[in-house]
Design a protein around this motif. Structure first.
Motif, short mmCIF file in Angstrom:
data_model
loop_
_atom_site.label_atom_id
_atom_site.label_comp_id
_atom_site.label_asym_id
_atom_site.label_seq_id
_atom_site.Cartn_x
_atom_site.Cartn_y
_atom_site.Cartn_z
N ASP A 1 0.83 -1.21 0.00
CA ASP A 1 0.00 0.00 0.00
C ASP A 1 0.86 1.26 0.00
OD1 ASP A 1 -2.29 -1.55 0.02
OD2 ASP A 1 -2.65 -1.32 2.18
N GLU A 2 1.95 1.21 0.76
CA GLU A 2 2.84 2.36 0.83
C GLU A 2 3.52 2.62 -0.52
OE1 GLU A 2 5.39 3.99 4.38
OE2 GLU A 2 6.36 2.24 3.50
N SER B 1 0.99 4.11 -2.87
CA SER B 1 0.84 5.55 -2.60
C SER B 1 2.00 6.33 -3.20
CB SER B 1 0.75 5.80 -1.09
OG SER B 1 -0.43 5.26 -0.57
N GLY B 2 3.21 5.76 -3.10
CA GLY B 2 4.38 6.39 -3.71
C GLY B 2 4.27 6.46 -5.22
N ASP C 1 6.07 11.92 5.22
CA ASP C 1 5.24 10.80 4.76
C ASP C 1 5.37 10.59 3.26
OD1 ASP C 1 4.34 10.21 7.32
OD2 ASP C 1 2.47 11.35 7.10
N GLU C 2 5.39 11.69 2.50
CA GLU C 2 5.55 11.57 1.05
C GLU C 2 6.90 10.95 0.71
OE1 GLU C 2 2.85 15.20 -0.73
OE2 GLU C 2 4.86 15.67 0.02
N LYS D 1 8.61 8.94 2.50
CA LYS D 1 8.53 7.51 2.86
C LYS D 1 7.80 6.72 1.77
CE LYS D 1 7.24 4.61 6.77
NZ LYS D 1 6.58 4.56 8.08
N GLU D 2 6.73 7.30 1.23
CA GLU D 2 5.98 6.63 0.15
C GLU D 2 6.83 6.55 -1.12
OE1 GLU D 2 1.59 8.06 1.70
OE2 GLU D 2 2.53 9.12 0.02
#
Length: 123
Positions: A71-72, A75-76, A106-107, A109-110
């Protein structure tokens, strides 16, 4: 030049950077989630000097991501496609720096999750 730029950008995103493109306002959020890994990777490995960042983003949006992507990382992927489309086709190093500085933790990390997926599965 674009394939090396794209691959280098993927690697640099892990260290906070991105590639170039142009905006048409479309979104990758509706991109398929059941692409074959071969089709997904082909978008990246088959790009060449004539391929624009927007071409890559559009094709990634059409092809989507493979089922096994986290999922991460998904999102990336969505964020990557959006950021590529938001940049001008003639984006400069200063534009990349500005984009890099605009990413939240967070961005980043994605993006890193997406780059890790691409690096592991495609490159």
């Amino acid at each position: 030049m674009l394939k090396p730029l794209f691959i280098a950008s993927l690697v640099l995103v892990a260290a906070t950077s991105v590639a170039c493109g142009g905006s048409d306002g479309s979104s990758s959020a509706g991109a398929p989630t059941d692409a074959s890994k071969a089709d997904f990777c082909k978008v990246i490995t088959d790009s060449d000097a004539k391929t624009t960042g927007e071409d890559i983003a559009d094709t990634l949006s059409e092809v989507g991501t493979p089922k096994g992507i986290t999922d991460e990382a998904r999102s990336g992927f969505e964020l990557f496609v959006k950021k590529v489309k938001d940049l001008d086709a003639d984006a400069s190093s200063a534009d990349f720096d500005k984009l890099q500085k605009s990413l939240s933790a967070d961005e980043l990390k994605e993006f890193t999750a997406f780059i890790t997926y691409v690096s592991t599965e495609c490159v």
